[in-house]
Design a protein around this motif. Structure first.
Motif, PDB file in Angstrom:
ATOM      1  N   UNK A  22      33.887  46.671  45.164  1.00 24.78           N
ATOM      2  CA  UNK A  22      35.177  46.902  45.356  1.00 24.78           C
ATOM      3  C   UNK A  22      36.125  48.061  45.202  1.00 24.78           C
ATOM      4  N   UNK A  23      37.232  48.302  45.764  1.00 29.28           N
ATOM      5  CA  UNK A  23      38.100  49.167  45.575  1.00 29.28           C
ATOM      6  C   UNK A  23      39.552  48.828  45.027  1.00 29.28           C
ATOM      7  N   UNK A  24      39.968  49.241  43.839  1.00 28.63           N
ATOM      8  CA  UNK A  24      41.256  48.621  43.198  1.00 28.63           C
ATOM      9  C   UNK A  24      42.061  49.781  42.890  1.00 28.63           C
ATOM     10  N   UNK A  25      43.298  49.613  43.145  1.00 27.94           N
ATOM     11  CA  UNK A  25      44.316  50.779  42.745  1.00 27.94           C
ATOM     12  C   UNK A  25      45.723  50.055  42.204  1.00 27.94           C
ATOM     13  N   UNK A  26      45.817  50.383  41.028  1.00 26.71           N
ATOM     14  CA  UNK A  26      46.918  50.001  40.329  1.00 26.71           C
ATOM     15  C   UNK A  26      48.163  50.939  40.388  1.00 26.71           C
ATOM     16  N   UNK A  28      40.747  37.496  40.027  1.00 28.77           N
ATOM     17  CA  UNK A  28      42.137  38.114  39.163  1.00 28.77           C
ATOM     18  C   UNK A  28      42.904  39.058  39.736  1.00 28.77           C
ATOM     19  N   UNK A  29      42.077  40.248  40.301  1.00 24.11           N
ATOM     20  CA  UNK A  29      42.875  41.271  41.051  1.00 24.11           C
ATOM     21  C   UNK A  29      43.346  40.787  42.461  1.00 24.11           C
ATOM     22  N   UNK A  30      42.754  39.915  42.872  1.00 19.42           N
ATOM     23  CA  UNK A  30      43.601  39.347  44.228  1.00 19.42           C
ATOM     24  C   UNK A  30      44.936  38.704  43.746  1.00 19.42           C
ATOM     25  N   UNK A  31      45.000  38.063  42.640  1.00 24.08           N
ATOM     26  CA  UNK A  31      46.157  37.227  42.177  1.00 24.08           C
ATOM     27  C   UNK A  31      47.125  38.588  41.880  1.00 24.08           C
ATOM     28  N   UNK A  39      46.292  43.227  32.083  1.00 20.84           N
ATOM     29  CA  UNK A  39      45.252  42.252  31.807  1.00 20.84           C
ATOM     30  C   UNK A  39      44.180  42.330  32.812  1.00 20.84           C
ATOM     31  N   UNK A  40      44.751  42.486  34.412  1.00 18.92           N
ATOM     32  CA  UNK A  40      43.836  42.439  35.205  1.00 18.92           C
ATOM     33  C   UNK A  40      42.970  43.482  35.387  1.00 18.92           C
ATOM     34  N   UNK A  41      43.528  44.632  34.938  1.00 21.09           N
ATOM     35  CA  UNK A  41      42.875  46.131  34.860  1.00 21.09           C
ATOM     36  C   UNK A  41      41.821  46.092  33.591  1.00 21.09           C
ATOM     37  N   UNK A  42      42.373  45.390  32.677  1.00 19.72           N
ATOM     38  CA  UNK A  42      41.397  45.466  31.438  1.00 19.72           C
ATOM     39  C   UNK A  42      40.182  44.582  31.788  1.00 19.72           C
TER      40      UNK A  42
END
Length: 218
Positions: free
Chosen positions: A12-16, A69-72, A145-148
């Motif tokens: 996956x690739x996630x960016x906050x 979690x990240x999708x949420x 918390x999702x990032x955690x």
């Protein structure tokens, strides 16, 4: 969907984005197309997350939980329809009710996934926090918390690798041969691997003679 021509695959690739309020983006590797094609699917909302879990475009218990979690987080912060819905709510309790509904929906994507249910239970603890009295505070807490949880998955995997290598090498000095069974590599997790992480640690210590894969899943 986007195609990635790089050699290293990522589950996956996630960016906050640390804006106020925060925004997030997520894309996941379509594992149904491997090994012939490398394609990443953008996740815009909980429906997209539900779909890739249900269709098995992503695999592995840890990854299923993290994508949910990240999708949420993406849905709540960056999906225009959801943002408008939350804008129309007058109380934080109403917002929590909407979030809880989305979490219950995500659970139906894989009713047997223990990690998924455990992850949703963690988020329920945040919804139950009476000190979060504003939408901003609630979403900041959820996205943090999702990032955690994302970072924790990688950290837990590396700990498994270290402890597993210690155990295998206990009482011996020679290199070892190992076998892997089931879906235990980095593509089943947020980015390291569970049982296969043990093999990576053995290799890093120059103690891995060989490895045999008894299944051809990711």
């Amino acid at each position: 969907m986007s195609k990635d021509t790089t050699v290293t695959l990522r589950s996956l690739i996630y960016t906050l984005n640390p804006t106020s309020p925060p925004t997030a983006t997520l894309s996941v590797l379509d594992q149904l197309l491997l090994p012939h094609e490398t394609t990443y699917i953008p996740i815009h909302n909980v429906h997209d997350a539900w779909s890739v879990i249900r269709s098995m475009q992503i695999r592995g218990a840890p990854l299923i939980a993290i994508v949910a979690v990240l999708g949420l987080a993406v849905d709540l912060t960056s999906n225009e329809d959801t943002v408008k819905q939350l804008d129309g709510l007058s109380s934080v309790e109403d917002i929590k009710a909407v979030i809880n509904e989305k979490m219950e929906y995500l659970k139906t994507s894989r009713p047997t996934a223990v990690n998924l249910f455990n992850a949703m239970e963690e988020l329920t603890g945040i919804l139950d926090d009476a000190s979060l009295t504003t939408r901003e505070a609630l979403l900041e807490k959820l996205t943090a918390h999702a990032s955690y949880m994302l970072d924790r998955d990688v950290s837990d995997n590396k700990s498994i690798g270290s402890h597993g290598a210690d155990d295998i090498l206990s009482g011996r000095d020679e290199k070892v041969n190992v076998v892997t069974i089931c879906n235990t590599g980095s593509l089943a997790t947020a980015g390291w691997g569970t049982a296969l992480g043990v093999a990576r640690e053995l290799c890093a210590r120059d103690k891995l003679e060989g490895i045999a894969c008894l299944e051809t899943r990711p």
